[in-house]
Design an enzyme around this catalytic site. Structure first.
Site, PDB file in Angstrom:
ATOM      1  N   GLY A  44       0.773  -1.238   0.000  1.00 26.61           N
ATOM      2  CA  GLY A  44       0.000   0.000   0.000  1.00 26.61           C
ATOM      3  C   GLY A  44       0.805   1.288   0.000  1.00 26.61           C
ATOM      4  O   GLY A  44       0.361   2.309  -0.507  1.00 26.61           O
ATOM      5  N   GLU A  99       3.436   4.130   6.104  1.00 28.02           N
ATOM      6  CA  GLU A  99       2.230   3.345   5.783  1.00 28.02           C
ATOM      7  C   GLU A  99       1.259   4.168   4.952  1.00 28.02           C
ATOM      8  O   GLU A  99       1.267   5.400   5.021  1.00 28.02           O
ATOM      9  CB  GLU A  99       1.519   2.958   7.084  1.00 28.02           C
ATOM     10  CG  GLU A  99       1.836   1.565   7.581  1.00 28.02           C
ATOM     11  CD  GLU A  99       1.185   0.460   6.759  1.00 28.02           C
ATOM     12  OE1 GLU A  99       0.761   0.717   5.619  1.00 28.02           O
ATOM     13  OE2 GLU A  99       1.112  -0.667   7.264  1.00 28.02           O
ATOM     14  N   ASP A 103      -5.480   1.641  10.394  1.00 27.24           N
ATOM     15  CA  ASP A 103      -6.913   1.377  10.518  1.00 27.24           C
ATOM     16  C   ASP A 103      -7.175   0.762  11.904  1.00 27.24           C
ATOM     17  O   ASP A 103      -7.229   1.483  12.897  1.00 27.24           O
ATOM     18  CB  ASP A 103      -7.299   0.444   9.363  1.00 27.24           C
ATOM     19  CG  ASP A 103      -8.795   0.263   9.189  1.00 27.24           C
ATOM     20  OD1 ASP A 103      -9.555   0.825   9.980  1.00 27.24           O
ATOM     21  OD2 ASP A 103      -9.207  -0.458   8.265  1.00 27.24           O
ATOM     22  N   LYS A 131      -7.401   6.244  10.544  1.00 26.14           N
ATOM     23  CA  LYS A 131      -8.812   5.991  10.855  1.00 26.14           C
ATOM     24  C   LYS A 131      -8.938   5.705  12.341  1.00 26.14           C
ATOM     25  O   LYS A 131      -9.139   4.547  12.742  1.00 26.14           O
ATOM     26  CB  LYS A 131      -9.286   4.751  10.073  1.00 26.14           C
ATOM     27  CG  LYS A 131     -10.161   5.060   8.888  1.00 26.14           C
ATOM     28  CD  LYS A 131     -10.781   3.791   8.323  1.00 26.14           C
ATOM     29  CE  LYS A 131     -11.646   4.135   7.124  1.00 26.14           C
ATOM     30  NZ  LYS A 131     -12.219   2.974   6.472  1.00 26.14           N
ATOM     31  N   PHE A 152     -15.287   3.548   2.079  1.00 21.46           N
ATOM     32  CA  PHE A 152     -14.302   2.582   1.590  1.00 21.46           C
ATOM     33  C   PHE A 152     -13.433   3.283   0.564  1.00 21.46           C
ATOM     34  O   PHE A 152     -13.826   3.485  -0.565  1.00 21.46           O
ATOM     35  CB  PHE A 152     -14.978   1.344   0.981  1.00 21.46           C
ATOM     36  CG  PHE A 152     -13.979   0.233   0.838  1.00 21.46           C
ATOM     37  CD1 PHE A 152     -13.136   0.178  -0.258  1.00 21.46           C
ATOM     38  CD2 PHE A 152     -13.849  -0.711   1.823  1.00 21.46           C
ATOM     39  CE1 PHE A 152     -12.167  -0.809  -0.374  1.00 21.46           C
ATOM     40  CE2 PHE A 152     -12.889  -1.712   1.730  1.00 21.46           C
ATOM     41  CZ  PHE A 152     -12.052  -1.755   0.628  1.00 21.46           C
ATOM     42  N   ASP A 159      -5.891  -0.199  -2.013  1.00 17.74           N
ATOM     43  CA  ASP A 159      -6.576  -1.107  -2.933  1.00 17.74           C
ATOM     44  C   ASP A 159      -7.921  -1.586  -2.398  1.00 17.74           C
ATOM     45  O   ASP A 159      -8.224  -1.499  -1.213  1.00 17.74           O
ATOM     46  CB  ASP A 159      -5.718  -2.348  -3.185  1.00 17.74           C
ATOM     47  CG  ASP A 159      -5.702  -3.304  -1.977  1.00 17.74           C
ATOM     48  OD1 ASP A 159      -5.460  -2.835  -0.855  1.00 17.74           O
ATOM     49  OD2 ASP A 159      -5.954  -4.505  -2.164  1.00 17.74           O
TER      50      ASP A 159
HETATM   51  C1  PRP Z   1      -3.214  -2.304   4.805  1.00 19.01           C
HETATM   52  C2  PRP Z   1      -2.323  -1.121   5.119  1.00 19.01           C
HETATM   53  C3  PRP Z   1      -1.761  -1.469   6.460  1.00 19.01           C
HETATM   54  C4  PRP Z   1      -2.888  -2.245   7.110  1.00 19.01           C
HETATM   55  C5  PRP Z   1      -3.611  -1.332   8.028  1.00 19.01           C
HETATM   56  O1  PRP Z   1      -2.431  -3.309   4.262  1.00 19.01           O
HETATM   57  O2  PRP Z   1      -1.307  -0.953   4.158  1.00 19.01           O
HETATM   58  O3  PRP Z   1      -0.607  -2.252   6.363  1.00 19.01           O
HETATM   59  O4  PRP Z   1      -3.736  -2.694   6.072  1.00 19.01           O
HETATM   60  O5  PRP Z   1      -4.670  -1.995   8.641  1.00 19.01           O
HETATM   61  P1  PRP Z   1      -4.768  -2.234  10.196  1.00 19.01           P
HETATM   62  O6  PRP Z   1      -4.426  -0.929  10.887  1.00 19.01           O
HETATM   63  O7  PRP Z   1      -6.225  -2.606  10.375  1.00 19.01           O
HETATM   64  O8  PRP Z   1      -3.856  -3.337  10.581  1.00 19.01           O
HETATM   65  P2  PRP Z   1      -2.994  -4.631   3.559  1.00 19.01           P
HETATM   66  O9  PRP Z   1      -2.835  -5.778   4.500  1.00 19.01           O
HETATM   67  O10 PRP Z   1      -4.352  -4.340   2.995  1.00 19.01           O
HETATM   68  O11 PRP Z   1      -1.958  -4.884   2.407  1.00 19.01           O
HETATM   69  P3  PRP Z   1      -1.434  -3.911   1.225  1.00 19.01           P
HETATM   70  O12 PRP Z   1      -0.498  -2.918   1.870  1.00 19.01           O
HETATM   71  O13 PRP Z   1      -0.749  -4.856   0.314  1.00 19.01           O
HETATM   72  O14 PRP Z   1      -2.647  -3.244   0.607  1.00 19.01           O
END
Ligand code: PRP
Length: 179
Positions: A44, A99, A103, A131, A152, A159
């Site tokens: 991401g 990051e 979330d 968030k 969303f 993504d």
């Molecule tokens: C997303 C984002 C963070 C994580 C945040 O990654 O890049 O790493 O989720 O979410 P959280 O605070 O609820 O843990 P994802 O696992 O979707 O992978 P990506 O980076 O490949 O999109």
């Protein structure tokens, strides 16, 4: 068509460019004499980090980790896996984790703890989107681009099911696309 799946643009390319430049300036001042290691969390972060790093005008090293906490759905499973680790020793180093979104905080709280065991001088978190209302783990970002709208969102690296990362802006996905 890619853009047709977006119901609303929250942050335009130009707004993001300005915000990222401000964030780069802050990092440039705070890490001027620290030779930090910037750790991008793939996938991401790739767009944000590429832009942010060009706004950071100091000597720094860059490395990446791949951490997976989500399946192909829209909510976290709570399980964190390190798929690619750092290529270097971080003892005594100043670390900035980059990051795209903080979330539930499950990913970053795990990652911060994991890296802390290697005795870095400091670890801070820089995220484009935050968030706080969705937080499950006790973790805060040190540098935040935007508070995330309650939608969303995709684009600029974010993504849905691996798609929309290449949108140049951040927008809300039409509910019919993900429901
Ligand atoms: C997303 C984002 C963070 C994580 C945040 O990654 O890049 O790493 O989720 O979410 P959280 O605070 O609820 O843990 P994802 O696992 O979707 O992978 P990506 O980076 O490949 O999109």
């Amino acid at each position: 068509m890619l853009h047709n799946d977006i119901q609303k643009i929250y942050f335009t390319e130009e707004q993001i460019r300005e915000r990222v430049a401000e964030m780069g300036k802050v990092l440039t001042e705070e890490y001027a004499d620290k030779h930090p290691l910037m750790v991008g969390v793939l996938k991401g972060c790739f767009v944000f980090m590429a832009d942010l790093m060009r706004e950071v005008n100091i000597l720094c090293d860059i490395d990446f980790m791949i951490v997976s906490s989500y399946g192909s759905g829209t909510t976290t499973t709570g399980a964190v896996k390190i798929l690619k680790d750092l290529n270097q020793d971080i003892e005594g180093r100043h670390i900035v984790i980059i990051e795209d979104i903080l979330d539930s905080g499950v990913t970053l709280s795990y990652l911060k703890q994991y890296l802390s065991m290697r005795k870095p001088a400091s670890i801070k978190i820089c995220t484009l989107m935050d968030k706080p209302t969705r937080r499950k783990a006790d973790i805060k970002a040190d540098y935040v681009g935007y508070i995330c709208p309650d939608d969303f969102i995709v684009g600029y690296g974010l993504d849905y099911d691996e798609k929309y990362r290449n949108l140049p802006y951040i927008g809300g996905l039409k509910p019919e696309v993900y429901s």
